[in-house]
Design an enzyme around this catalytic site. Sequence first.
Site, short mmCIF file in Angstrom:
data_model
loop_
_atom_site.label_atom_id
_atom_site.label_comp_id
_atom_site.label_asym_id
_atom_site.label_seq_id
_atom_site.Cartn_x
_atom_site.Cartn_y
_atom_site.Cartn_z
N LYS A 1 -3.09 4.53 2.19
CA LYS A 1 -2.60 5.55 1.26
C LYS A 1 -2.77 6.92 1.92
O LYS A 1 -2.41 7.08 3.09
CB LYS A 1 -3.31 5.43 -0.09
CG LYS A 1 -3.20 4.01 -0.68
CD LYS A 1 -3.53 3.93 -2.14
CE LYS A 1 -3.43 2.48 -2.62
NZ LYS A 1 -3.52 2.31 -4.05
N HIS B 1 5.68 1.23 -4.33
CA HIS B 1 4.30 1.18 -4.81
C HIS B 1 4.19 1.91 -6.15
O HIS B 1 4.91 2.89 -6.41
CB HIS B 1 3.34 1.82 -3.79
CG HIS B 1 1.91 1.60 -4.16
ND1 HIS B 1 1.26 2.40 -5.06
CD2 HIS B 1 1.04 0.64 -3.79
CE1 HIS B 1 0.02 1.94 -5.22
NE2 HIS B 1 -0.14 0.88 -4.46
N GLU C 1 1.12 -6.34 -7.78
CA GLU C 1 0.03 -5.42 -8.06
C GLU C 1 0.13 -4.97 -9.51
O GLU C 1 0.90 -4.03 -9.81
CB GLU C 1 0.11 -4.18 -7.16
CG GLU C 1 0.07 -4.48 -5.69
CD GLU C 1 -0.41 -3.29 -4.86
OE1 GLU C 1 -0.96 -3.54 -3.78
OE2 GLU C 1 -0.26 -2.13 -5.29
O1 LIG Z 1 -2.01 -0.57 -1.78
C1 LIG Z 1 -2.96 -1.13 -2.29
C2 LIG Z 1 -3.13 -1.27 -3.70
O2 LIG Z 1 -2.52 -0.28 -4.44
C3 LIG Z 1 -4.51 -1.56 -4.13
O3 LIG Z 1 -5.36 -0.46 -4.04
P1 LIG Z 1 -6.87 -0.63 -4.53
O4 LIG Z 1 -7.37 -1.91 -3.92
O5 LIG Z 1 -7.59 0.57 -4.00
O6 LIG Z 1 -6.84 -0.75 -6.01
#
Ligand SMILES: O=C[C@H](O)COP(=O)(O)O
Length: 257
Positions: free
Chosen positions: A19, A105, A179
Site C-alpha cells: 500500500k 482494491h 477481501e
Molecule cells: O491488500 C491487502 C489487503 O487489503 C489486506 O490488508 P490488511 O491485511 O492490512 O487488512
Amino acid sequence: MSSTSAVGPRRKIVGTSLKMYFDLNKTLTYAADLATISSQAAKHNIDLFIIPDFVSLLPVKDALKGTDVKVGAQDAFWEDAGAYTGEVSCRTLKQAGASIVELGHAERRRLFGETDATAAKKAAAACRNGLVPLVCIGEKTHGKIASQAVGMAIEECRPQVMSLLQAIPDDAELILAYEPVWAIGASEPADPDHVVAVTQQIRKMTEGRKGLTRILYGGSAGPGTYDRLREGVDGLFLGRFAHDIKNLEQVIKEMSD
Ligand SMILES: O=C[C@H](O)COP(=O)(O)O
C-alpha cells in the site's frame, strides 16, 4: 497438493501489497529481506509476489533479481498511451518488469472512485499488455447472521466478478482476491467458514474459463490464516501482517505443509 483447473494444477500463491505504508528506503530493505526468504516459496512451488508503490517498482525489481518473486503494481490506467496526466499505463508497467497489476482494491473504490466498470477496463488493458490482473472483490458490510451473510456476500461479489469476466479474454490468467471490505485493516481475518463458503461460489462463477484462475483471501490475513481456508482459496493476499518478514516466512511455511 495442488488443486486442479481446466488448465492443469493451480500453483499456490502468496504475496503482499505494501500500500503506502513504507517509504522508498524501507521498501528496499523489505525487498532485500524478501529475497532472502524467496527460495522457501520456490522450493514448494508456491508463487510469491510483492506489490510496492509505482516509484519503488523498478528498484524492487532490481533488488529481487535472481529470485522468482513476481512484482506487481497497485493500479494502472486503461489506456496504453495519451494525455492522461498522473496515470501509469500497463504497457510501461510491463516494460518496467511488472507481471501483476492489482485493480479494484476497496481503498481505491472508497477513496478514488474505482468501480466495477473501471476495474474491468483496467483488467482488459492488463491482459492486452501481458500482465496478470489481480482484482479485489468483496462485500462492504458484515452480515450479522452467518447463514445470510454468505448469501449476501456472494450476491455482492457476483457483479464484480461478472463485469470483469466480460471484459477480459477467456484464456487470460486471472487472480481474484476475495477481501471482505469489513475485514481489511481489522484485528483478525474473516471467519474461515464464511471465506470458504463465499470463495467456493466465486470459483463456480469462473468455472469453464480457459485461463488459469486463482482465488486469494485478503483482509487481516497472517500466520494461522491459510490452513482453515484450504478448501476455498489458492493462497493469501497479505497486508499489515506481512510487514514483519518473519510472518510472511511463517505463512509460506504453513502453505508448504
Ligand atoms: O491488500 C491487502 C489487503 O487489503 C489486506 O490488508 P490488511 O491485511 O492490512 O487488512
